[in-house]
Scaffold this active site. Sequence first.
Site, PDB file in Angstrom:
ATOM      1  N   GLN A 147       0.507   0.998   6.017  1.00  0.00           N
ATOM      2  CA  GLN A 147      -0.136   1.627   4.863  1.00  0.00           C
ATOM      3  C   GLN A 147      -0.929   2.859   5.274  1.00  0.00           C
ATOM      4  O   GLN A 147      -1.248   3.060   6.467  1.00  0.00           O
ATOM      5  CB  GLN A 147      -1.084   0.621   4.216  1.00  0.00           C
ATOM      6  CG  GLN A 147      -0.416  -0.592   3.621  1.00  0.00           C
ATOM      7  CD  GLN A 147      -1.432  -1.535   2.996  1.00  0.00           C
ATOM      8  OE1 GLN A 147      -1.595  -2.666   3.436  1.00  0.00           O
ATOM      9  NE2 GLN A 147      -2.148  -1.060   1.996  1.00  0.00           N
ATOM     10  N   HIS A 148      -1.275   3.670   4.298  1.00  0.00           N
ATOM     11  CA  HIS A 148      -2.310   4.714   4.353  1.00  0.00           C
ATOM     12  C   HIS A 148      -1.949   5.971   5.134  1.00  0.00           C
ATOM     13  O   HIS A 148      -2.665   6.972   4.999  1.00  0.00           O
ATOM     14  CB  HIS A 148      -3.621   4.172   4.962  1.00  0.00           C
ATOM     15  CG  HIS A 148      -4.044   2.834   4.502  1.00  0.00           C
ATOM     16  ND1 HIS A 148      -4.206   2.500   3.164  1.00  0.00           N
ATOM     17  CD2 HIS A 148      -4.320   1.706   5.198  1.00  0.00           C
ATOM     18  CE1 HIS A 148      -4.591   1.238   3.075  1.00  0.00           C
ATOM     19  NE2 HIS A 148      -4.665   0.716   4.275  1.00  0.00           N
ATOM     20  N   ASP A 188       3.175  -2.578   4.123  1.00  0.00           N
ATOM     21  CA  ASP A 188       3.637  -3.712   4.921  1.00  0.00           C
ATOM     22  C   ASP A 188       2.975  -5.020   4.521  1.00  0.00           C
ATOM     23  O   ASP A 188       3.619  -6.082   4.503  1.00  0.00           O
ATOM     24  CB  ASP A 188       3.497  -3.438   6.420  1.00  0.00           C
ATOM     25  CG  ASP A 188       2.088  -3.071   6.852  1.00  0.00           C
ATOM     26  OD1 ASP A 188       1.890  -2.896   8.061  1.00  0.00           O
ATOM     27  OD2 ASP A 188       1.199  -2.975   5.997  1.00  0.00           O
TER      28      ASP A 188
HETATM   29  O1  LIG Z   1      -4.266  -0.524   7.228  1.00  0.00           O
HETATM   30  C1  LIG Z   1      -3.719  -1.594   7.077  1.00  0.00           C
HETATM   31  C2  LIG Z   1      -3.951  -2.383   5.833  1.00  0.00           C
HETATM   32  O2  LIG Z   1      -4.945  -1.801   4.980  1.00  0.00           O
HETATM   33  C3  LIG Z   1      -2.813  -2.114   8.149  1.00  0.00           C
HETATM   34  O3  LIG Z   1      -2.431  -3.442   7.889  1.00  0.00           O
HETATM   35  C4  LIG Z   1      -1.597  -1.223   8.257  1.00  0.00           C
HETATM   36  O4  LIG Z   1      -0.799  -1.432   7.096  1.00  0.00           O
HETATM   37  C5  LIG Z   1      -0.828  -1.436   9.557  1.00  0.00           C
HETATM   38  O5  LIG Z   1      -0.284  -2.679   9.613  1.00  0.00           O
HETATM   39  P1  LIG Z   1       0.403  -3.296  10.948  1.00  0.00           P
HETATM   40  O6  LIG Z   1       1.127  -2.188  11.664  1.00  0.00           O
HETATM   41  O7  LIG Z   1      -0.695  -3.882  11.774  1.00  0.00           O
HETATM   42  O8  LIG Z   1       1.351  -4.315  10.426  1.00  0.00           O
END
Ligand SMILES: O=C(CO)[C@@H](O)[C@H](O)COP(=O)(O)O
Length: 480
Positions: free
Chosen positions: A81-82, A237
């Site tokens: 995300q983000h 994700d």
């Molecule tokens: O920033 C967040 C949720 O707000 C993280 O969960 C990212 O989405 C990355 O996820 P992973 O790579 O650790 O699965």
Amino acid sequence: MEHQGDHVTDGRTLVAGVDSSTQSTKIVVCDAETGEVVRTARASHPDATEVHPDRWWEAFEQASGGGILDGVAALAVGGQQHGMVTLDEDDAVVRDALLWNDTRSAGAARDLTAELGGVAAWVDAVGLVPVASFTVTKLRWLAEHEPDLAARVERVVLPHDWMTGQILKQGNGFERWSTDRGDASGTGYWSAADGDYRLDLLERAFGRTVEVPEVLSPAQPAGRTATGMLVAAGTGDNMGAALGLTLHPGDVVVSLGTSGTVFTQHRSAIRDETGAIAGFADATGHHLPLMCTLNAARVLSAAASMLGVDLAELDRLALEAGPGAGGLSLLPYLDGERTPDLPDATGTLGGLTRSNATPENLARAAVEGMLCNLVAGVDALRAKDVEVGRILLIGGAAASRAVREVAPGLFRAPVVVPAPAEYVGVGAARQAAWALSGAAEPPTWALEVDSEYAVRPGEEQAHADVVARYQALVGSTHGL
Ligand SMILES: O=C(CO)[C@@H](O)[C@H](O)COP(=O)(O)O
Ligand SMILES: Nc1ncnc2c1ncn2[C@@H]1O[C@H](COP(=O)(O)OP(=O)(O)O)[C@@H](O)[C@H]1O
């Protein structure tokens, strides 16, 4: 690059899910009716907090290069995300994407919070409090620190949006940039409660507005590839993982990947002015209140590296030590921390004495410290009257025996470990099957359980003491 599974479709309809997360791209191919995973592949990403999206595309091409997508009828992407993916007027990437775990925009986050009138104003506006992870703060950083590059930005999309667009651009299936409610809700300029963009907040951050992707409804296709494969909206994700697990009331997910996340599906938006819980949307039309830490699985890797052992030996050592690691505590802010919002923090080893300075206690403190960071998220959900019936433990570090044994006591809830699978990818595949079916609801895919763990009798108080000790250490070390 790894490939597994058969390439025979034997009359079944196959759907694919892509998990384009921080450390790697994982692809799963599933039976659209049952959700059975029939093929998998994986390829790594660079270890960095800013990455050119071409690296994600290269990993996708590596993972899909062995024919894993042969005969697949529909696909969706679940992405980290983000991340801020900036595009110019020709859709070329302007600069490397700043990822969710990049903390350089922490100052921008503080400025934006103050400018709008404080925490409550942001929670009212978009259900979250700006921290460095969120896209809106990265746009402010870009405008302030790289004005020449910022001037070239025509549109901003998220990692899963960009991957979806690239897949469609391989043919003539690309019509417009698109996203979904779930990932949009992590930008800081889209409101899950209102179901709409807050482009005034984007403009406040960046100094002008730019194009943003169309937010598709949960089962709305984004387009089709040249071979006719349907490409669904995709999602973030964590939203993908929730869809892959088919959550029921009382289910709270703890995901231990690069990030640590605590989340659940909720029928309404949760408002948390402490900022611990972000009010995200999920991938089914509901809500996904979520707490996230910057530090999770890699805390264990770091501890193993310090001890000169592998992860299996770290597990053995950690389980040799009893609850509380002899009084040794590890505040695991190894990459700074997002929750609590301590972007410049470093790790802290507390309570060290000559008697507890053992490999077993250090291993145990790493496990307890990582998990206690996430206990705060589970307790924050409890504080919002969210039912915590059982913990579904997923992500790479869910494979750790020590994590599985220790988690129930610290979370004060039974822990269920689903059968090993890439649940972000499974959820994306389930979304693809849903979009392909045109049905009102996603297909019912049964969740296979690998194992279950309960609090060891007589250890309840010892675990409660560990949680209390960590809460006190956060307070004494960081004044929180
Ligand atoms: O920033 C967040 C949720 O707000 C993280 O969960 C990212 O989405 C990355 O996820 P992973 O790579 O650790 O699965
Ligand atoms: N048995 C294990 N014990 C502890 N950590 C593990 C184990 N297996 C994998 N990991 C860790 O899991 C992480 C990868 O998890 P994953 O969920 O794929 O991450 P992401 O989705 O963020 O890319 C790596 O840091 C890896 O070291």
